[in-house]
Design an enzyme around this catalytic site. Structure first.
Site, short mmCIF file in Angstrom:
data_model
loop_
_atom_site.label_atom_id
_atom_site.label_comp_id
_atom_site.label_asym_id
_atom_site.label_seq_id
_atom_site.Cartn_x
_atom_site.Cartn_y
_atom_site.Cartn_z
N GLN A 174 12.27 -4.55 -46.83
CA GLN A 174 12.42 -3.17 -46.33
C GLN A 174 13.91 -2.87 -46.07
O GLN A 174 14.62 -3.67 -45.48
CB GLN A 174 11.61 -3.02 -45.03
CG GLN A 174 11.61 -1.62 -44.43
CD GLN A 174 10.88 -0.59 -45.28
OE1 GLN A 174 9.84 -0.85 -45.85
NE2 GLN A 174 11.45 0.61 -45.36
N ASP A 218 8.73 -2.94 -55.48
CA ASP A 218 9.56 -1.77 -55.19
C ASP A 218 10.36 -1.36 -56.43
O ASP A 218 10.99 -0.31 -56.44
CB ASP A 218 10.54 -2.12 -54.05
CG ASP A 218 10.40 -1.19 -52.88
OD1 ASP A 218 9.62 -0.22 -53.00
OD2 ASP A 218 11.06 -1.42 -51.85
N LYS A 276 2.38 1.07 -44.29
CA LYS A 276 2.07 0.38 -45.55
C LYS A 276 0.98 -0.67 -45.32
O LYS A 276 0.04 -0.77 -46.11
CB LYS A 276 3.35 -0.28 -46.11
CG LYS A 276 4.33 0.75 -46.68
CD LYS A 276 5.70 0.16 -46.97
CE LYS A 276 6.67 1.27 -47.40
NZ LYS A 276 8.06 0.79 -47.52
#
Ligand code: NAD
Length: 288
Positions: free
Chosen positions: A98, A121, A54
């Site tokens: 994450q 997200d 990412k």
């Protein structure tokens, strides 16, 4: 092989070019480039790799990313404090906690604390609710990437029988909502579903997000169906999805490869969500 490939790698490259242009325009206008904070707790090897990928993608598109790598022993309160600090930083437009997280941390609590405007997200309660009521804002990246792949290939979703395997918050539930919003007739399957094959054989569009290598065999697929394989598994030392690719590609109409299908689109949608979040924050003058 009869199936046509849904090439996530190629489409992700196209999305990256679009995002890079948008990021450059924002930087020129506001003097600040879109910035992401990735928060990683512990050393799960797959997560370390994802976060690195990412960060590389952010670099390629002229955006900033900072990685906060905390030890596996980090207390939930300490992580929440970091989230609060990042919520308040005007140069950070997206926050990405994450998963998976160590057991002393409840990921739902973490997602609840991320400013909804920075929840790139799309997993916090506000963005989930927006999706549920049919007014999506920041949409979870993997499902958003799947919809973009279908759209790009010109696959009609309205009126189709769509079957989703998996009911996680990150993939199964949001992709079912997006398919429903696109007027598919949606069936959700999970570990307690009886006769999985009876459902999958009816599917015009089959989205598989179970995390079980070779869960879907050729006999379980309707000829001509669109197969979206979200799974990422290590099988015989290689990366494999949830679908027996070679056999299923003999009967399917379209299929995503693993790797090179859904995975690159997930990262592309994270870039897109971050540029979208940055634009909204910069326009509203909330940041520098
Ligand atoms: P999860 O473990 O949270 O959820 C799995 C779901 O699948 C559960 O709802 C479970 O009920 C269902 N399931 C499991 N085995 C089943 C079976 N035999 N029959 C029917 N249903 C079954 O996983 P997740 O986070 O949703 O991820 C699913 C898979 O997708 C994993 O392999 C993960 O690595 C992968 N993934 C890939 C990406 C990507 O960008 N490519 C993104 C997220 C997740």
């Amino acid at each position: 092989m009869t199936a046509r490939i849904l090439d996530g790698k190629a489409l992700a490259a196209q999305v990256e070019r679009e995002v890079a242009a948008q990021a450059a325009a924002l930087t020129a206008r506001y003097g600040v480039s879109p910035g992401l904070a990735a928060v990683l707790v512990g050393d799960d090897p797959a997560s370390v790799l994802y976060v690195r990928r990412k960060a590389e993608a952010f670099g390629r598109t002229g955006m900033r990313s900072e990685t906060f790598h905390l030890p596996a022993s980090t207390a939930e309160a300490e992580l929440l404090q970091l989230i609060a600090t990042l919520n308040a930083r005007p140069d950070i437009h997206g926050i990405l906690p994450q998963q998976p997280m160590p057991e002393q941390i409840n990921p739902r609590t973490v997602f609840e604390r991320v400013d909804p405007a920075k929840d790139v997200d799309g997993l916090g309660p506000m963005n989930m609710a927006a999706l549920l009521v049919g007014r999506p804002r920041l949409v979870p990246c993997t499902p958003a990437g799947i919809m973009r792949l279908l759209e790009h290939a010109g696959i009609e979703v309205g009126g189709k029988d769509a079957v989703v395997i998996g009911r996680s918050l990150i993939v199964g539930r949001p992709i079912a909502l997006l398919l429903l919003q696109a007027n598919a007739t949606v069936t959700m399957c999970h570990t307690r579903t009886r006769e999985l094959a009876a459902h999958t054989r009816r599917a015009d569009i089959l989205v598989v997000a179970a995390g079980k290598a070779r869960l879907i065999t050729r006999e379980m697929v309707k000829p001509g169906a669109v197969i979206v394989d979200v799974g990422v598994n290590r099988a015989d030392g290689r990366l494999a999805g949830d679908v027996d690719f070679a056999a299923v590609a003999e009967v399917a109409g379209w299929i995503t490869p693993v790797p090179g299908g859904v995975g690159p689109m997930t990262i592309a949608m994270l870039l897109r969500n971050t540029v979208q979040a940055a634009e909204a924050q910069l326009r509203s003058g909330k940041t520098v």
